[in-house]
Structure formats: structure tokens, C-alpha cells
Design a protein around this motif. Structure first.
Motif: not given
Length: 131
Positions: A70-74, A9-14, A17-22, A61-63
Motif C-alpha cells: 500500500r505504501w509503495v502504491r501511494s 509493487v514488485h519494487q518492495v518484494h524482498p 530489493i535483494s537483487a538490486d542491493v546485491t 496481489d497479496a504483496l
């Protein structure tokens, strides 16, 4: 939530994502300019720092209950993550060789990894046996 779910789930946290793209952009620029050690340090350190920060501080948990969670988990199995990693490696090779076409191919491979739900999938059902 289990650690494996938190890591997914942490892979879709802003922030992640910002750290990866940067990291990818900065590292590719450094590789293009022939600074491979600095590029490697940036390409590894920024995403790791982003992951550590998000895993320790974010409310995953909220994310996980959001549409993105939900999308990334499935839709993000290990195979899709491997495709994304391969695309990032292709981009690094393209930057090192100063090849815009390899950079573009790497970006397309990363996009293909994120597009896992639209990949053709084999059916898990077995065909009836002919006896």
C-alpha cells in the motif's frame, strides 16, 4: 492487478530489493577495481533477473495488500523512482572515480527517492483569483 501496478509493487518484494542491493554493491566493487564491463553487466543483469522472477513467480496481489504494498502504491511516483535511479548512477560514478564522498551522496539521493512522502509538495488547489 494492472501491469503498471504489478511493476510498482514488485519494487518492495524482498527478492527484488535483494537483487538490486546485491547488484549495486557488486557493481560498485567491480567499478572501484576498474572492471567496467563486468560492473555494467552485473548492474543490469541482476536487477532484470530479479524483476523477471518476481513478476512471474511472486503473489503480487497479496504483496499489494500489505503495508509495504500500500505504501509503495501511494508514495512512489515516477519522479521518486527517477531520483532513486539518479542516486544509483551517482554511486556508480563515485565507484568508478574511487570517491567515497560521491558514493555517499549517491546513497543519500537513493534514500531521498525512498523518502518521497516527506518531500515538500505543492498544493493542487488554486488560489482565489483577484478580480
Amino acid at each position: 492487478m494492472r501491469l503498471s501496478d504489478r511493476v510498482l509493487v514488485h519494487q518492495v518484494h524482498p527478492v527484488k530489493i535483494s537483487a538490486d542491493v546485491t547488484a549495486s554493491l557488486a557493481s560498485n566493487i567491480l567499478l572501484w577495481r576498474a572492471h567496467p564491463r563486468a560492473a555494467a553487466a552485473v548492474r543490469v543483469a541482476l536487477p532484470v533477473a530479479g524483476s523477471v522472477a518476481v513478476l512471474r513467480l511472486a503473489d503480487l496481489d497479496a504483496l499489494a495488500r500489505t503495508r509495504r504494498g500500500r505504501w509503495v502504491r501511494s508514495h512512489m511516483p515516477a519522479s521518486a523512482q527517477a531520483v532513486r535511479l539518479a542516486g544509483d548512477a551517482l554511486m556508480a560514478v563515485g565507484a568508478r572515480r574511487r570517491s567515497p564522498s560521491l558514493l555517499a551522496v549517491g546513497a543519500l539521493v537513493i534514500a531521498a527517492g525512498w523518502a518521497h512522502p516527506w518531500w515538500p509538495h505543492r498544493s493542487t488547489r488554486r488560489a482565489p483569483s483577484c478580480r
